[in-house]
Design an enzyme around this catalytic site. Structure first.
Site, short mmCIF file in Angstrom:
data_model
loop_
_atom_site.label_atom_id
_atom_site.label_comp_id
_atom_site.label_asym_id
_atom_site.label_seq_id
_atom_site.Cartn_x
_atom_site.Cartn_y
_atom_site.Cartn_z
N ASP A 39 24.99 -16.21 52.19
CA ASP A 39 24.49 -16.22 53.57
C ASP A 39 23.88 -17.57 53.96
OD1 ASP A 39 24.94 -13.37 54.31
OD2 ASP A 39 23.77 -13.11 52.49
N GLN A 70 26.44 -20.13 55.07
CA GLN A 70 27.37 -19.77 56.15
C GLN A 70 27.22 -20.63 57.41
OE1 GLN A 70 27.10 -15.53 56.78
NE2 GLN A 70 27.98 -15.06 54.78
N HIS A 78 27.39 -9.09 55.65
CA HIS A 78 25.95 -8.82 55.76
C HIS A 78 25.54 -9.36 57.13
CE1 HIS A 78 21.74 -8.53 55.02
NE2 HIS A 78 21.54 -9.74 54.53
N GLY A 135 30.45 -7.01 44.25
CA GLY A 135 31.89 -7.21 44.39
C GLY A 135 32.71 -6.52 43.31
N ASP A 145 18.34 -3.56 54.64
CA ASP A 145 18.67 -4.36 53.45
C ASP A 145 17.50 -5.27 53.08
OD1 ASP A 145 21.07 -5.22 51.71
OD2 ASP A 145 20.29 -7.13 52.44
N GLU A 163 16.71 4.22 29.97
CA GLU A 163 16.28 5.53 30.48
C GLU A 163 16.05 5.43 31.98
OE1 GLU A 163 12.41 6.91 29.33
OE2 GLU A 163 12.95 9.01 29.66
P1 NDP Z 1 29.05 -15.56 46.18
O1 NDP Z 1 27.78 -16.20 45.72
O2 NDP Z 1 29.81 -14.80 45.17
O3 NDP Z 1 29.96 -16.67 46.85
C1 NDP Z 1 30.59 -17.58 46.11
C2 NDP Z 1 31.71 -18.16 46.94
O4 NDP Z 1 31.14 -18.91 48.03
C3 NDP Z 1 32.54 -19.07 46.16
O5 NDP Z 1 33.86 -18.98 46.64
C4 NDP Z 1 31.95 -20.43 46.47
O6 NDP Z 1 32.90 -21.43 46.30
C5 NDP Z 1 31.60 -20.26 47.93
N1 NDP Z 1 30.50 -21.15 48.33
C6 NDP Z 1 29.29 -21.26 47.77
N2 NDP Z 1 28.53 -22.18 48.42
C7 NDP Z 1 29.33 -22.67 49.40
C8 NDP Z 1 29.14 -23.65 50.39
N3 NDP Z 1 27.99 -24.31 50.51
N4 NDP Z 1 30.18 -23.89 51.24
C9 NDP Z 1 31.35 -23.24 51.13
N5 NDP Z 1 31.59 -22.30 50.19
C10 NDP Z 1 30.59 -22.02 49.35
O7 NDP Z 1 28.77 -14.70 47.50
P2 NDP Z 1 28.74 -13.12 47.61
O8 NDP Z 1 30.12 -12.60 47.45
O9 NDP Z 1 27.66 -12.57 46.78
O10 NDP Z 1 28.28 -12.97 49.13
C11 NDP Z 1 29.18 -13.15 50.19
C12 NDP Z 1 28.72 -12.29 51.36
O11 NDP Z 1 28.77 -10.93 50.94
C13 NDP Z 1 27.28 -12.55 51.80
O12 NDP Z 1 27.21 -12.41 53.17
C14 NDP Z 1 26.52 -11.45 51.10
O13 NDP Z 1 25.29 -11.11 51.75
C15 NDP Z 1 27.51 -10.32 51.19
N6 NDP Z 1 27.33 -9.23 50.23
C16 NDP Z 1 27.17 -9.51 48.91
C17 NDP Z 1 27.02 -8.49 48.00
C18 NDP Z 1 26.90 -8.76 46.53
O14 NDP Z 1 26.66 -7.82 45.79
N7 NDP Z 1 27.09 -9.96 46.03
C19 NDP Z 1 26.99 -7.08 48.43
C20 NDP Z 1 27.28 -6.90 49.84
C21 NDP Z 1 27.40 -7.94 50.69
P3 NDP Z 1 32.50 -22.95 46.04
O15 NDP Z 1 31.22 -22.98 45.30
O16 NDP Z 1 33.67 -23.46 45.30
O17 NDP Z 1 32.41 -23.52 47.42
#
Ligand code: NDP
Length: 328
Positions: free
Chosen positions: A84, A87, A109, A135, A192, A233
């Protein structure tokens, strides 16, 4: 009052995704799981990620993978699945210049939408499909024929079809197989953040205090860790809460345990807990927390880094290492 509707699989169709290119930008926890699920559901999915291990993984998984800006230009339903806090920059630099009328932005989110940190131009639909699952779980449940429930919401409906698109996405990642909640970005974001800042924050504080008090009283630190969370537990109890109910699962414990929990709970938690929880909710709703976090982001996370260092320096970490040796 926060309104909602439960949507089941048969109430939605995939038609709204027909002939459209879904660009998953960010191939991390949610990105990989959702991309794989949507492709298995018959969608045309491409991936956008910087050229690193994440992009390699996408290529290995058989996707066409591009830089984020290229994927945004090629796709017409764009999923922002990077952290987030990353983004806003990604949106400004790579997405916005490549957005066209009729495109759809999808969030997992509501944070950046709720606090108006990202605003899509007119003519673009904005929807949220926010799984209540990490995920890996989103993918594993889908493969097993089930799914992870999501909060779904329409934030901007330029096309008049945003609801159909939103529910089609939820269907394609498997979320409607177990029923999903169609509501608002506000409901998802507020609940959340409240769980994170009140419920789980207090839980971590309770477990840390448990450790501090018992270790000061002479109990071996590794035994305290084993007793509180290491034995799993606690995980079993949470599972029983989900299956049978928070109060109903009490019958799985001894009478002594039940009496101890029910009679002492309100006393140890203290009168002030409800008021402090209400303050946490107010800080979410009036934007105070978001301002603080935005300032942290702009300054390079100085306070957050200190807090994390303190957490990782806490004697709990050494005790857990010893606990793991003990369990081997
Ligand atoms: P991750 O931390 O897994 O994301 C990693 C990805 O984001 C990689 O592809 C990485 O590639 C890229 N990334 C990281 N930093 C940057 C940047 N500065 N610019 C461009 N790309 C970037 O994220 P999540 O999957 O955890 O979260 C994604 C969304 O899903 C969020 O909105 C989160 O709130 C939501 N969400 C997450 C949940 C979870 O359990 N994780 C559950 C439900 C929703 P690279 O570093 O190569 O750029």
């Amino acid at each position: 009052m926060y309104d909602y509707e439960v949507i089941e699989d048969e109430q939605a169709s995939m038609d709204a995704l027909e002939g459209r290119t879904l660009a998953v930008i960010g191939y991390g926890n949610q990105g990989r799981a959702q991309a794989l699920n949507m492709r298995d559901s018959g969608c045309n999915v491409i991936v956008g990620n910087r050229g690193d291990a994440y992009r390699e993984q996408a290529l290995e998984d058989g996707f066409e993978a591009y830089l984020p800006a290229e994927a945004a230009a090629k796709g017409d339903i764009l999923f922002l699945l990077v952290p987030d806090e990353a983004q806003q920059d990604l949106f400004r630099e790579s997405i916005l210049p490549n957005l066209n009328e009729g495109d759809v932005l999808v969030f997992a989110h509501g944070y950046n939408l709720y606090y108006d940190l990202i605003e899509a131009p007119e003519g673009v639909d904005v929807v949220m499909v926010a799984p209540r699952m990490i995920g890996r779980g989103v993918r594993d449940l889908y493969v097993k024929g089930s799914g992870a429930s999501s909060y779904c919401a329409v934030h901007a409906d330029a096309s008049g079809k945003a609801k159909d698109i939103c529910l089609a996405i939820a269907k394609s990642i498997g979320s409607l197989r177990v029923g999903s909640i169609l509501s608002t970005v506000a409901l998802e974001t507020e609940i959340d953040l409240f769980m994170e800042q009140a419920t789980w924050a207090a839980t971590v504080a309770v477990l840390t205090t448990t450790f501090d008090v018992l270790v000061e009283a002479g109990f071996p630190p590794e035994i305290v860790c084993h007793e509180t969370w290491g034995s799993k537990e606690a995980a079993e109890i949470f599972e029983a809460c989900a299956d049978t109910g928070l109060m109903q699962q009490m019958s799985l414990h001894s009478q002594t345990s039940q009496f101890g929990q029910l009679s002492r709970g309100p006393v140890v938690a203290g009168d002030g807990l409800k008021e402090r929880f209400k303050e946490a909710l107010a800080g979410i709703q009036n934007g105070k927390f978001a301002q603080e976090w935005e300032m942290e982001r702009m300054l390079g996370y100085p306070h957050f880094k200190k807090l994390k260092k303190n957490a990782l320096d806490h004697p709990i970490n050494a005790a857990e290492e010893k606990m793991r040796e003990m369990e081997e």
